[in-house]
Design a protein around this motif. Sequence first.
Motif, mmCIF file in Angstrom:
data_model
loop_
_atom_site.group_PDB
_atom_site.id
_atom_site.type_symbol
_atom_site.label_atom_id
_atom_site.label_comp_id
_atom_site.label_asym_id
_atom_site.label_seq_id
_atom_site.Cartn_x
_atom_site.Cartn_y
_atom_site.Cartn_z
ATOM 1 N N GLY A 109 -26.819 -11.322 -5.801
ATOM 2 C CA GLY A 109 -25.631 -11.110 -4.983
ATOM 3 C C GLY A 109 -24.845 -9.922 -5.500
ATOM 4 N N SER A 110 -24.923 -8.798 -4.790
ATOM 5 C CA SER A 110 -24.324 -7.538 -5.243
ATOM 6 C C SER A 110 -22.810 -7.549 -5.122
ATOM 7 C CB SER A 110 -24.897 -6.376 -4.416
ATOM 8 O OG SER A 110 -24.180 -5.175 -4.661
ATOM 9 N N MET A 111 -22.139 -7.207 -6.228
ATOM 10 C CA MET A 111 -20.690 -7.035 -6.237
ATOM 11 C C MET A 111 -20.373 -5.701 -6.907
ATOM 12 S SD MET A 111 -18.993 -10.805 -6.836
ATOM 13 C CE MET A 111 -18.784 -10.611 -8.602
ATOM 14 N N GLY A 112 -19.784 -4.788 -6.150
ATOM 15 C CA GLY A 112 -19.392 -3.485 -6.676
ATOM 16 C C GLY A 112 -17.902 -3.425 -6.948
ATOM 17 N N PRO A 113 -17.408 -2.273 -7.385
ATOM 18 C CA PRO A 113 -15.984 -2.124 -7.707
ATOM 19 C C PRO A 113 -15.075 -2.383 -6.510
ATOM 20 C CG PRO A 113 -17.267 -0.291 -8.579
ATOM 21 C CD PRO A 113 -18.177 -1.049 -7.672
ATOM 22 N N THR A 114 -13.853 -2.761 -6.803
ATOM 23 C CA THR A 114 -12.867 -2.999 -5.744
ATOM 24 C C THR A 114 -12.364 -1.700 -5.127
ATOM 25 O OG1 THR A 114 -11.029 -2.929 -7.310
ATOM 26 C CG2 THR A 114 -12.034 -5.093 -6.871
ATOM 27 N N GLY A 115 -12.527 -0.584 -5.849
ATOM 28 C CA GLY A 115 -11.935 0.672 -5.409
ATOM 29 C C GLY A 115 -10.522 0.869 -5.911
ATOM 30 N N GLU A 116 -10.011 -0.124 -6.639
ATOM 31 C CA GLU A 116 -8.664 -0.050 -7.203
ATOM 32 C C GLU A 116 -8.738 0.154 -8.720
ATOM 33 O OE1 GLU A 116 -5.995 -0.145 -5.318
ATOM 34 O OE2 GLU A 116 -6.962 -0.763 -3.441
ATOM 35 N N ILE A 117 -7.652 0.660 -9.288
ATOM 36 C CA ILE A 117 -7.535 0.780 -10.741
ATOM 37 C C ILE A 117 -6.706 -0.391 -11.260
ATOM 38 C CG2 ILE A 117 -6.724 2.195 -12.666
ATOM 39 C CD1 ILE A 117 -9.076 3.404 -11.202
ATOM 40 N N LEU A 118 -7.209 -1.048 -12.293
ATOM 41 C CA LEU A 118 -6.510 -2.217 -12.832
ATOM 42 C C LEU A 118 -5.353 -1.827 -13.736
ATOM 43 C CD1 LEU A 118 -9.097 -3.618 -11.727
ATOM 44 C CD2 LEU A 118 -8.926 -5.177 -13.688
ATOM 45 N N GLU A 119 -4.403 -2.730 -13.872
ATOM 46 C CA GLU A 119 -3.295 -2.545 -14.813
ATOM 47 C C GLU A 119 -3.828 -2.364 -16.228
ATOM 48 O OE1 GLU A 119 -0.048 -5.480 -12.550
ATOM 49 O OE2 GLU A 119 -1.105 -6.152 -14.342
ATOM 50 N N PRO A 120 -3.183 -1.611 -17.079
ATOM 51 C CA PRO A 120 -1.872 -0.980 -16.894
ATOM 52 C C PRO A 120 -1.936 0.405 -16.271
ATOM 53 C CG PRO A 120 -2.585 -0.657 -19.142
ATOM 54 C CD PRO A 120 -3.661 -1.480 -18.477
ATOM 55 N N LEU A 121 -3.131 0.909 -15.997
ATOM 56 C CA LEU A 121 -3.249 2.262 -15.449
ATOM 57 C C LEU A 121 -3.059 2.296 -13.939
ATOM 58 C CD1 LEU A 121 -6.360 3.375 -17.517
ATOM 59 C CD2 LEU A 121 -3.967 3.942 -17.948
ATOM 60 N N GLY A 122 -3.283 1.163 -13.275
ATOM 61 C CA GLY A 122 -3.183 1.108 -11.822
ATOM 62 C C GLY A 122 -2.436 -0.131 -11.364
ATOM 63 N N PRO A 123 -2.422 -0.357 -10.043
ATOM 64 C CA PRO A 123 -1.583 -1.429 -9.483
ATOM 65 C C PRO A 123 -2.219 -2.814 -9.454
ATOM 66 C CG PRO A 123 -2.599 -0.182 -7.710
ATOM 67 C CD PRO A 123 -3.003 0.500 -8.997
ATOM 68 N N LEU A 124 -3.543 -2.920 -9.631
ATOM 69 C CA LEU A 124 -4.216 -4.204 -9.454
ATOM 70 C C LEU A 124 -4.207 -5.005 -10.745
ATOM 71 C CD1 LEU A 124 -5.832 -5.883 -7.359
ATOM 72 C CD2 LEU A 124 -7.915 -4.875 -8.346
ATOM 73 N N SER A 125 -3.697 -6.223 -10.682
ATOM 74 C CA SER A 125 -3.681 -7.067 -11.871
ATOM 75 C C SER A 125 -5.067 -7.633 -12.138
ATOM 76 C CB SER A 125 -2.689 -8.228 -11.689
ATOM 77 O OG SER A 125 -3.187 -9.162 -10.732
ATOM 78 N N PHE A 126 -5.294 -8.004 -13.390
ATOM 79 C CA PHE A 126 -6.576 -8.619 -13.747
ATOM 80 C C PHE A 126 -6.796 -9.881 -12.934
ATOM 81 C CE2 PHE A 126 -9.237 -11.544 -16.078
ATOM 82 C CZ PHE A 126 -10.254 -10.748 -16.561
ATOM 83 N N GLU A 127 -5.775 -10.701 -12.782
ATOM 84 C CA GLU A 127 -5.923 -11.966 -12.069
ATOM 85 C C GLU A 127 -6.246 -11.744 -10.592
ATOM 86 O OE1 GLU A 127 -6.453 -15.688 -10.985
ATOM 87 O OE2 GLU A 127 -6.345 -14.940 -13.048
ATOM 88 N N ALA A 128 -5.618 -10.745 -9.981
ATOM 89 C CA ALA A 128 -5.913 -10.451 -8.571
ATOM 90 C C ALA A 128 -7.348 -9.973 -8.414
ATOM 91 C CB ALA A 128 -4.938 -9.412 -8.035
ATOM 92 N N ALA A 129 -7.803 -9.151 -9.348
ATOM 93 C CA ALA A 129 -9.194 -8.685 -9.301
ATOM 94 C C ALA A 129 -10.148 -9.849 -9.525
ATOM 95 C CB ALA A 129 -9.424 -7.600 -10.344
#
Length: 349
Positions: A109-129
Amino acid sequence: MTDRLTTLLAQRPWLLADGATGSNLFERGLQSGDAPELWNSDHPDRVAQLHGSFVEAGADIILTNSFGGTRHRLKLHKAEGRVAELNAAAARLARTEADRAGRVVLVGGSMGPTGEILEPLGPLSFEAARAAFAEQAAALAGGGADIIWIETMSSIEETEAAIAGARTCGLPIVATLSFDTNGRTMMGITPADLAGLHRKHSLAACGSNCGTGPAELVACIVNLATAADSSAVLVAKANCGIPQFVDGAIRFNGTPELMAEYARLSVDSGARIIGGCCGTTPEHLRVMRQALETHVRAPKPDLSKIESRLGAISNGATAQLRGEFSREAGAAAGARGRRTTSRRGARAE
């Protein structure tokens, strides 16, 4: 209970993974800017035909058409509410073709990147990802996947979020990073760092996919094998040569003969799961299967052998092969990558 991947690896010295999804769907009518995942609903026959052609060519593992299947990626196509539907459909299509093979063929089952940058460098939290990956993994498992196959990752943070999300469905986890910037990922991660992730999370397998061609990827596998535990199952899934712009379209210059040589050197380097990424067709895969079936494993290739057979290797990967790489240099490269990177997650496959 032993999972199907472990069982198959116990029976075989190597397994052949499939080739490209995206570039082969473009040959079947997918247009630039379209979401391949929507084809699981709109054109399931074409997706199934591609899976079937890889099985017929000799693949032991086929990956679902779900690389961009998180809600963050699907939101770009106003389909964030269809995560469960599209990912379950992707897994069912692959499962049906795998079960028709008359031999054991696994579905990743292929899962690639979300396209977002995770905290602290970006807006996406670890939990949301983590939650987004868990949502996708549950649908893939429900549709019949044997493995969760995390691929083309660039950062430690997002890879760990994907692993945490995948854990919730109970399937074995494979993680591959794309080492495409001087022997490192775009975010500065090295093969040695990936070996650390493998130990930390007890992954079923780890390795490299995509990147800048077979030579660079084989060098990464050599470096990963040096850093990883001897029991680690390594994955090599290289692009089919180098991309070139020809007649208004991206074409990869790798011949079946080049990919056959890459497959042999991958085994010699320590990989047990070998496949192709962007540009790799069923015909490439068929020749790779033939090469692997007749290959007698040779000693681990050195720099000169890799370059003479597959082409030039970057200075960073070369330094790692020679044991000259310093973590200080890697950290500096990673900082540069983090400063210059905005969004990650597209795949030209």
